[in-house]
Design a protein around this motif. Structure first.
Motif, short mmCIF file in Angstrom:
data_model
loop_
_atom_site.label_atom_id
_atom_site.label_comp_id
_atom_site.label_asym_id
_atom_site.label_seq_id
_atom_site.Cartn_x
_atom_site.Cartn_y
_atom_site.Cartn_z
N GLN A 176 -8.39 0.34 -5.04
CA GLN A 176 -7.04 0.68 -5.48
C GLN A 176 -6.96 2.11 -6.02
O GLN A 176 -6.34 2.37 -7.05
CB GLN A 176 -6.54 -0.33 -6.51
CG GLN A 176 -6.56 -1.75 -5.96
CD GLN A 176 -5.51 -2.63 -6.55
OE1 GLN A 176 -5.31 -2.63 -7.76
NE2 GLN A 176 -4.83 -3.39 -5.72
N SER A 177 -7.58 3.00 -5.29
CA SER A 177 -7.63 4.40 -5.73
C SER A 177 -6.25 5.02 -5.85
O SER A 177 -6.04 5.95 -6.62
CB SER A 177 -8.46 5.23 -4.75
OG SER A 177 -9.68 4.59 -4.51
N CYS A 178 -5.28 4.53 -5.07
CA CYS A 178 -3.93 5.10 -5.15
C CYS A 178 -3.32 4.87 -6.53
O CYS A 178 -2.41 5.58 -6.94
CB CYS A 178 -3.04 4.48 -4.07
SG CYS A 178 -2.90 2.70 -4.19
N LEU A 180 -8.37 6.39 1.21
CA LEU A 180 -8.50 6.88 -0.17
C LEU A 180 -9.67 6.22 -0.88
O LEU A 180 -10.49 6.87 -1.52
CB LEU A 180 -7.23 6.55 -0.95
CG LEU A 180 -6.07 7.54 -0.96
CD1 LEU A 180 -4.97 7.00 -1.84
CD2 LEU A 180 -6.54 8.89 -1.45
N CYS A 188 -5.90 3.19 5.41
CA CYS A 188 -6.09 4.00 4.22
C CYS A 188 -7.56 4.33 4.00
O CYS A 188 -8.43 3.47 4.09
CB CYS A 188 -5.57 3.24 3.00
SG CYS A 188 -5.78 4.18 1.50
N ALA A 197 -11.47 0.06 2.20
CA ALA A 197 -10.27 -0.78 2.12
C ALA A 197 -10.07 -1.57 3.40
O ALA A 197 -9.49 -2.66 3.39
CB ALA A 197 -9.05 0.10 1.86
N CYS A 217 -11.18 -2.47 -1.12
CA CYS A 217 -10.31 -1.47 -1.74
C CYS A 217 -10.49 -1.41 -3.26
O CYS A 217 -10.46 -2.42 -3.95
CB CYS A 217 -8.86 -1.79 -1.42
SG CYS A 217 -7.73 -0.72 -2.32
N CYS A 261 0.85 -1.19 0.00
CA CYS A 261 0.00 0.00 0.00
C CYS A 261 0.88 1.23 0.00
O CYS A 261 1.98 1.22 0.54
CB CYS A 261 -0.87 0.02 1.25
SG CYS A 261 -2.34 -0.99 1.10
N ILE A 262 0.35 2.31 -0.55
CA ILE A 262 1.07 3.57 -0.50
C ILE A 262 0.86 4.20 0.88
O ILE A 262 1.64 5.02 1.35
CB ILE A 262 0.58 4.51 -1.63
CG1 ILE A 262 1.68 5.49 -2.01
CG2 ILE A 262 -0.69 5.22 -1.29
CD1 ILE A 262 2.70 4.91 -2.91
N ALA A 263 -0.19 3.77 1.57
CA ALA A 263 -0.49 4.23 2.92
C ALA A 263 -0.09 3.14 3.92
O ALA A 263 0.29 2.05 3.52
CB ALA A 263 -1.98 4.50 3.04
#
Ligand code: SF4
Length: 424
Positions: free
Chosen positions: A216-218, A200, A198, A209, A214, A191-193
């Motif tokens: 996968q909005s990132c 997002l 997260c 998420a 999730c 994850c980016i978070a």
């Protein structure tokens, strides 16, 4: 006694004075259905984690009914493996009903461990006196020794670390807390978070998420604005925040040396081919390292993983804060170097004929690499293909079609074939 002492006790010298590990870490694989689960075990997993239909993240996708879990446990036990079940939902009030009965049923079925994020499930499992171990889910973002002491005092048997745990911290924690199982992610998406923190996806698509939804909005494409003005140009590559996938293939020895108990692979939604490739690679790596750690050579393992990779690899947060090279800021980078084309169903040793199930397009003239849990990889050129009526065909283009291929080398059921790219 420090874990350092215990880790040394996990090694001994053989009759030739060679250091060998006598306790290997568990290799823990994901599975989103029974086919993937059986594949993971056949390709070398010591344990597999699955999500049930109830009380689990990804409950819609993973689809393990209680009957499936029963079959999974039976298959695992026949092969000396264990099943862990995720019960890592964050409970709302209306999720409480049926929980007690569910836990008792999992225990009766013979599940080895439940992976839990909500304190009430931890407490209930202990109150019910189930035989199952209770593992603290990575969703709890456990990153330090004091938090682990807390879990230990509550009777938890294992902690699954947050992916944000650096190796230098892991070493300190292992020394401070020798008597709780440590599970650490070694391979999979990042994850980016912070994992489990997260919003997002929730914000953009109302898919939570942290409850398995999730979107996968990132990884979506974004415009960049400064002071209310868009600063990326029409023809710029769109901005996204996707991370490369984590692969700790070059650090397995260090993790074994400090006494990590379980190596976790992420990816319940990944394909059978992906699971077979990743599991068998780490299996061979762990076995080779434990058999002779002082002469271990880190050679072909990463290139093997690349054959099923969806994205480029990084080392996650193993060595601390990552830099920009760990991110796929601007481009999706999906690049499996080989393509899964067949699964072996049977082999006729007299006729040298493999019965296979087609999984992706291939044709006469393609080069295929066979890989197997039992032997080294080898490649061959497809000279002929026969359909079920024993008629010769030029291409295999029907998904799951049963076909026959002349093959001089022995293969076995569940071996897999990948088309070597650039052979069209
Ligand atoms: S949106 Fe991205 S960072 Fe957030 S949970 Fe999903 S994959 Fe992870």
């Amino acid at each position: 006694m420090s874990r350092g002492g215990i880790a040394m006790a996990l090694c001994r010298r053989d009759e030739n004075g060679k250091r060998v590990f006598i306790k290997k870490p568990e290799l823990l694989a994901p599975a989103g259905n029974l086919e993937k689960l059986k594949t993971a075990i056949l390709y070398g997993a010591d344990a597999v984690f699955v999500g049930g239909k109830e009380f689990s993240l990804r409950s819609a996708a993973s689809n393990f009914t209680l009957e499936d879990i029963k079959e999974a446990v039976e298959f695992a036990n026949e092969h000396g493996a264990d099943i862990h079940v995720t019960c890592n939902i964050i409970l709302h009030e209306d999720n409480l009903e049926g929980l007690e009965e569910y836990l008792l049923t999992l225990d009766e079925i013979g599940v080895k461990a439940i992976i839990v994020a909500d304190p009430y499930i931890m407490m209930l499992a202990k109150e019910l006196g189930v035989k199952m171990e209770v593992h603290v889910s990575t969703q709890m973002s456990t990153l330090n020794s004091e938090a682990i002491k807390f879990w230990k005092e509550l009777g938890m048997e294992r902690v699954v670390f947050g992916r944000e745990t650096e190796f230098k911290d892991l070493k300190v924690i292992r020394k401070k807390i020798p008597n709780i199982d440590m599970e650490y992610f070694v391979h999979g998406a990042m994850c980016i978070a912070y994992s489990g923190r997260c919003m997002l996806s929730n914000y953009y698509s109302r898919r939570d998420a942290n409850r398995g939804g999730c979107s996968q909005s990132c990884r979506w494409y974004y415009d960049i604005e400064a002071d209310g003005e868009r600063i990326n140009q029409e023809d710029d590559i769109p901005f996204s925040m996707s991370s490369k996938d984590m692969a700790l293939v070059h650090h397995i020895g260090e993790l074994i040396e400090i006494g990590v108990d379980s190596f976790k692979i992420e990816g319940r939604m990944k394909s059978v081919h992906y699971i077979a490739t990743v599991v068998s690679t780490y299996r061979k790596l762990i076995d080779a390292y434990c058999a002779d750690p002082d002469h271990f050579r880190d050679t072909w393992y990463e290139s093997e993983l690349n054959k099923a990779a969806n994205r480029a690899f990084c080392e996650g947060l193993f060595n601390g804060r990552p830099d920009a090279s760990y991110q796929l800021f601007n481009l999706r980078d999906e690049h499996p170097t080989q393509e899964f084309v067949m699964r072996v169903l049977d082999y006729d040793q007299e006729k040298h004929l493999a019965k296979i199930e087609q999984r992706n397009y291939f044709k006469v003239g393609d080069t295929v690499e066979i890989f197997s849990p039992k032997r080294d990889n080898f490649t061959f050129k497809v000279e002929k293909i026969y359909n079920e009526d024993k008629e010769e065909v030029e291409v295999a283009n029907h998904p799951m079609e049963v076909l026959y291929i002349p093959l001089s080398e022995n293969v076995a059921m569940n071996d897999m074939g990948r088309k070597v790219k650039n052979e069209r």
